[in-house]
Write a protein that holds these residues in place. Structure first.
Motif, PDB file in Angstrom:
ATOM      1  N   ARG A 172      -0.560   7.280   5.751  1.00 54.13           N
ATOM      2  CA  ARG A 172      -1.989   7.498   5.208  1.00 54.13           C
ATOM      3  C   ARG A 172      -2.475   8.816   5.889  1.00 54.13           C
ATOM      4  NH1 ARG A 172      -3.993   1.206   6.486  1.00 54.13           N
ATOM      5  NH2 ARG A 172      -2.413   0.269   4.994  1.00 54.13           N
ATOM      6  N   LYS A 173      -1.971   9.289   6.737  1.00 51.95           N
ATOM      7  CA  LYS A 173      -2.201  10.642   7.373  1.00 51.95           C
ATOM      8  C   LYS A 173      -1.636  11.896   6.784  1.00 51.95           C
ATOM      9  CE  LYS A 173      -4.045   8.642  11.368  1.00 51.95           C
ATOM     10  NZ  LYS A 173      -5.197   8.247  10.851  1.00 51.95           N
ATOM     11  N   ILE A 174      -0.488  11.579   6.016  1.00 52.37           N
ATOM     12  CA  ILE A 174       0.268  12.616   5.197  1.00 52.37           C
ATOM     13  C   ILE A 174      -0.095  12.546   3.694  1.00 52.37           C
ATOM     14  CG2 ILE A 174       2.319  13.676   4.973  1.00 52.37           C
ATOM     15  CD1 ILE A 174       3.210  12.305   7.486  1.00 52.37           C
ATOM     16  N   GLY A 175      -0.241  13.640   3.015  1.00 51.80           N
ATOM     17  CA  GLY A 175      -0.265  13.488   1.500  1.00 51.80           C
ATOM     18  C   GLY A 175       1.283  13.904   1.224  1.00 51.80           C
ATOM     19  N   VAL A 176       1.714  13.415   0.210  1.00 45.94           N
ATOM     20  CA  VAL A 176       2.951  14.003  -0.201  1.00 45.94           C
ATOM     21  C   VAL A 176       3.031  14.470  -1.932  1.00 45.94           C
ATOM     22  CG1 VAL A 176       5.489  13.829  -0.106  1.00 45.94           C
ATOM     23  CG2 VAL A 176       4.039  12.527   1.347  1.00 45.94           C
ATOM     24  N   VAL A 177       3.686  15.320  -2.255  1.00 42.35           N
ATOM     25  CA  VAL A 177       3.562  15.476  -3.677  1.00 42.35           C
ATOM     26  C   VAL A 177       5.016  16.200  -4.224  1.00 42.35           C
ATOM     27  CG1 VAL A 177       2.618  17.252  -5.432  1.00 42.35           C
ATOM     28  CG2 VAL A 177       1.174  16.767  -3.555  1.00 42.35           C
ATOM     29  N   PHE A 178       5.024  15.613  -5.147  1.00 44.20           N
ATOM     30  CA  PHE A 178       6.540  15.673  -5.527  1.00 44.20           C
ATOM     31  C   PHE A 178       6.939  16.619  -6.769  1.00 44.20           C
ATOM     32  CE2 PHE A 178       6.516  12.047  -3.070  1.00 44.20           C
ATOM     33  CZ  PHE A 178       7.865  11.905  -2.109  1.00 44.20           C
ATOM     34  N   LEU A 236       1.655   6.274 -11.364  1.00 46.70           N
ATOM     35  CA  LEU A 236       1.658   5.142 -11.865  1.00 46.70           C
ATOM     36  C   LEU A 236       1.182   5.263 -13.441  1.00 46.70           C
ATOM     37  CD1 LEU A 236      -0.297   3.504  -8.839  1.00 46.70           C
ATOM     38  CD2 LEU A 236       2.188   3.041  -9.284  1.00 46.70           C
ATOM     39  N   GLU A 237       2.151   5.036 -13.942  1.00 44.23           N
ATOM     40  CA  GLU A 237       2.142   5.123 -15.492  1.00 44.23           C
ATOM     41  C   GLU A 237       1.349   4.224 -16.138  1.00 44.23           C
ATOM     42  OE1 GLU A 237       3.614   7.655 -16.964  1.00 44.23           O
ATOM     43  OE2 GLU A 237       4.878   8.571 -15.497  1.00 44.23           O
ATOM     44  N   ASP A 238       1.065   3.143 -15.716  1.00 45.76           N
ATOM     45  CA  ASP A 238       0.444   1.903 -16.430  1.00 45.76           C
ATOM     46  C   ASP A 238      -1.118   2.019 -15.767  1.00 45.76           C
ATOM     47  OD1 ASP A 238       0.675   1.316 -13.644  1.00 45.76           O
ATOM     48  OD2 ASP A 238       1.526  -0.431 -14.131  1.00 45.76           O
ATOM     49  N   ARG A 239      -1.610   3.021 -15.178  1.00 46.00           N
ATOM     50  CA  ARG A 239      -3.189   2.848 -14.438  1.00 46.00           C
ATOM     51  C   ARG A 239      -3.689   4.572 -15.019  1.00 46.00           C
ATOM     52  NH1 ARG A 239      -2.074  -0.612  -9.210  1.00 46.00           N
ATOM     53  NH2 ARG A 239      -0.302  -1.196 -10.100  1.00 46.00           N
ATOM     54  N   ASP A 240      -4.879   4.485 -14.970  1.00 45.24           N
ATOM     55  CA  ASP A 240      -5.505   5.776 -15.430  1.00 45.24           C
ATOM     56  C   ASP A 240      -5.712   6.757 -14.244  1.00 45.24           C
ATOM     57  OD1 ASP A 240      -7.406   4.939 -13.881  1.00 45.24           O
ATOM     58  OD2 ASP A 240      -8.839   4.250 -15.466  1.00 45.24           O
ATOM     59  N   ALA A 260      -7.183   6.725  -6.478  1.00 43.68           N
ATOM     60  CA  ALA A 260      -7.946   5.703  -5.728  1.00 43.68           C
ATOM     61  C   ALA A 260      -7.002   4.830  -5.137  1.00 43.68           C
ATOM     62  CB  ALA A 260      -8.856   4.621  -6.857  1.00 43.68           C
ATOM     63  N   ILE A 261      -5.688   4.769  -5.582  1.00 50.22           N
ATOM     64  CA  ILE A 261      -4.732   3.644  -4.977  1.00 50.22           C
ATOM     65  C   ILE A 261      -4.581   4.074  -3.468  1.00 50.22           C
ATOM     66  CG2 ILE A 261      -2.664   5.004  -5.723  1.00 50.22           C
ATOM     67  CD1 ILE A 261      -3.101   1.193  -5.553  1.00 50.22           C
ATOM     68  N   ILE A 284       6.327   0.311  -6.796  1.00 49.65           N
ATOM     69  CA  ILE A 284       6.530  -0.143  -5.518  1.00 49.65           C
ATOM     70  C   ILE A 284       6.801   1.239  -4.474  1.00 49.65           C
ATOM     71  CG2 ILE A 284       7.867  -1.464  -3.701  1.00 49.65           C
ATOM     72  CD1 ILE A 284       8.329  -3.427  -6.281  1.00 49.65           C
ATOM     73  N   GLU A 285       7.488   2.131  -5.101  1.00 46.32           N
ATOM     74  CA  GLU A 285       7.851   3.352  -4.130  1.00 46.32           C
ATOM     75  C   GLU A 285       6.789   4.037  -3.960  1.00 46.32           C
ATOM     76  OE1 GLU A 285      10.403   7.319  -4.696  1.00 46.32           O
ATOM     77  OE2 GLU A 285      10.569   5.986  -6.392  1.00 46.32           O
ATOM     78  N   ILE A 286       5.839   4.387  -5.147  1.00 53.47           N
ATOM     79  CA  ILE A 286       4.578   5.017  -4.811  1.00 53.47           C
ATOM     80  C   ILE A 286       3.826   4.462  -3.841  1.00 53.47           C
ATOM     81  CG2 ILE A 286       2.491   5.812  -6.260  1.00 53.47           C
ATOM     82  CD1 ILE A 286       4.402   6.094  -8.769  1.00 53.47           C
TER      83      ILE A 286
END
Lengths: 255, 289
Positions: A83-89, A95-99, A105-106, B206-208
């Protein structure tokens, strides 16, 4: 303040059964610093980043991230570190199933923030990355650059001290690459330490930031010309002048 | 877990059911059919057990009284027998009553008896036993005690029938337990594999979640809730299918009964637990908890 390290690696080695990925890595990243981690694919960049968000544990040596020390971490503490680290790939990992809104927000939902606070902060971050108007779209409807901006918004929504970016521009074309880099610079200028891994030396060599060269799991060179972090003035300078030439020349030199 | 998180997770599990309609539908169908086997098994077991119990309830011991005893003697016998700890109740059947019962039972064949001058049937006590004393060994012991009472000529408790009945009941119970074990085990196996299918389809999510710092509880809660929901729904579907089968079968075998309310509720609750445990077990391996 500059002297405080947010990331420290001490005599860190990582071996898998059949090969050694990292050998005796020593590395400190100061609070608010911008660091490029450059090396050919297979050099161990991703593994090094994974050590920081503790998706892998070192075979030898230790990693210190803020108050977390790899050698005496328990498995159940790892979420609190993340939670203290942001990660970008490179592949965004959305999440394909969410807007778009939920994708950002997740990262706050998992911390148990109130809905009010989540809404306030997510809107703010989406505005910053310029995607407020697309907040109800699904990721599939967005371009690559937009998806990466969603991923960056998710990475910074909890105001982390550290942002890790693993080939964040690997799937993007040159002008979008420029946008994403500028976004990372801007995030850095507001105080977040950024560690960005890339195989494309040409892309990053002219910014004057600290560059770590990783080859076969060893840090071969650690060089810094300019200041540790991007200042607002420097940011303007890049986007106004040098920016264009850097992007159009070296951005394309992605071969 | 904070309140906001809890509410979010509950809402989230139902949204997920909606988001993955196809796979959810498929897994509920698979679960329903698996559970149907379990339900049929329950129905059969339930009916056989209650038939066995009914037969056992009807077991009574007949003590035949010697000819020529006085009213007083018979009353003494009655009191003695009633005092025994095994005895629930005793009915006295006089010679005349025995004749009537015989006639009712054999109808025209009873003409043979009528041709006789005197009634050859002895008077008897029909003794019903208390619940704890209806086992084969208890009855044998009791019969010996009754024989010892003076003026009792003979004791009949359908020894051969009882022996065979007890053996059958025991064999049935063993076979039923083994079958039940196999049915439950294969249900658990199929359900946990079905759940694993839904987990694999959401592996990336789950990974995310792990990446952004979700605790294992945050990740598992929706799955467990969904598992409970699926288990509950699948058990209701399987009960409905069972009812359909029952309606067809009951026409041929009118004596069988459907699962009673208590068993049905217990069955649904068990399936809910089975569903959530299945989810948890499958995830546990997946998350290396």
């Amino acid at each position: 303040m500059e002297a405080r390290h947010v990331i420290g690696m001490y005599h860190l080695s990582k071996r898998y059964e059949d090969r050694t990925v990292l050998t005796d890595v020593n590395l400190q990243v100061a609070n608010g610093e911008f660091v490029f981690l450059v090396g050919p694919s297979g050099a161990g960049k991703s593994t090094l980043l994974r050590m920081i968000y503790m998706n892998e544990s070192p075979t030898q040596g230790q990693v210190v991230v803020g108050s977390f020390v790899s050698s005496n971490m328990k498995r159940r503490q790892i979420p609190y570190l993340r939670r203290k680290i942001g990660v970008v790939f490179q592949d965004f990992k959305l999440l394909e199933d969410r807007d778009v809104f939920e994708n950002v927000a997740i990262a706050m939902r998992v911390t148990g923030e109130t809905n009010y606070e989540i809404k306030r902060r997510v809107m703010q971050v989406l505005t910053q990355v310029g995607l407020y108007h697309k907040r109800y779209d699904r990721p599939v409807k967005l371009s690559g650059g937009e998806q990466q901006r969603v991923a960056i918004a998710r990475a910074v929504v909890n105001s982390p001290e550290i942002l890790l970016a693993d080939e964040p521009t690997g799937n993007l074309d040159p002008d979008v690459t420029a946008e994403i880099l500028q976004l990372l610079f801007r995030i850095n200028s507001s105080g977040t330490a950024v560690l960005m891994a890339t195989h494309n030396h040409a892309l990053v060599k002219n910014f004057g930031q600290r560059i770590l060269h990783l080859r076969d799991g060893v840090i071969e060179e650690d060089r810094r010309v300019g200041p540790r972090r991007f200042s607002r003035e420097r940011l303007d300078e890049i986007s106004m002048t040098a920016g264009k030439s850097i992007w159009s020349d070296d951005g394309r030199a992605d071969r | 877990m904070k309140l906001y998180q809890g509410l979010y997770l509950i809402k989230e599990s139902f949204k997920t059911l909606g988001r993955h309609k196809g796979i959810m539908f498929l897994s509920i169908v698979i679960m329903s059919l698996t559970l149907l086997v379990l339900a049929v098994f329950l129905l059969v077991t339930d009916n056989v057990l209650s038939a066995l119990e009914r037969t056992r309830q009807e077991l009574s011991v007949y003590a035949y009284i010697e000819e020529g005893l006085t009213q007083n003697d018979i009353e003494q016998q009655y009191k003695k027998l009633l005092a025994m700890k095994e005895v629930e109740s005793i009915v006295f059947i006089s010679k005349a009553e025995a004749m009537t019962e015989f006639e009712e039972e054999f109808g025209e064949g009873s003409a043979i008896l009528e041709s006789l001058e005197s009634n050859p049937l002895p008077a008897s006590f029909r003794i019903a036993l208390k619940d704890g004393y209806k086992e084969q060994s208890n009855i044998r012991l009791f019969a010996e005690q009754v024989t010892a009472v003076s003026g009792i000529e003979n004791v009949d408790y359908g020894k051969e029938f009882l022996d065979r009945f007890s053996l059958m009941a025991r064999v049935f119970l063993y076979v039923d337990m083994i079958l039940g074990f196999i049915v439950v085990l294969s249900s658990v196996f199929i359900i946990s594999n079905t759940v694993r299918l839904t987990i694999l389809s959401r592996q990336k999510s789950i990974e995310i979640l792990k990446l952004v710092g979700a605790t294992n509880r945050f990740i598992t809660t929706p799955f467990v809730l969904e598992g409970a929901f699926q288990g509950g729904l699948a058990s209701l579907v399987s009960l409905a299918l069972l009812a359909l089968i029952y309606l067809v079968v009951v026409k041929m075998l009118p004596d069988i009964a459907f699962l009673d309310v208590q068993t049905s509720v217990l069955y649904v609750l068990t399936c809910i637990v089975l569903g959530s445990l299945g989810s948890f077990a499958a995830l546990r391996r997946f998350l290396r908890l």
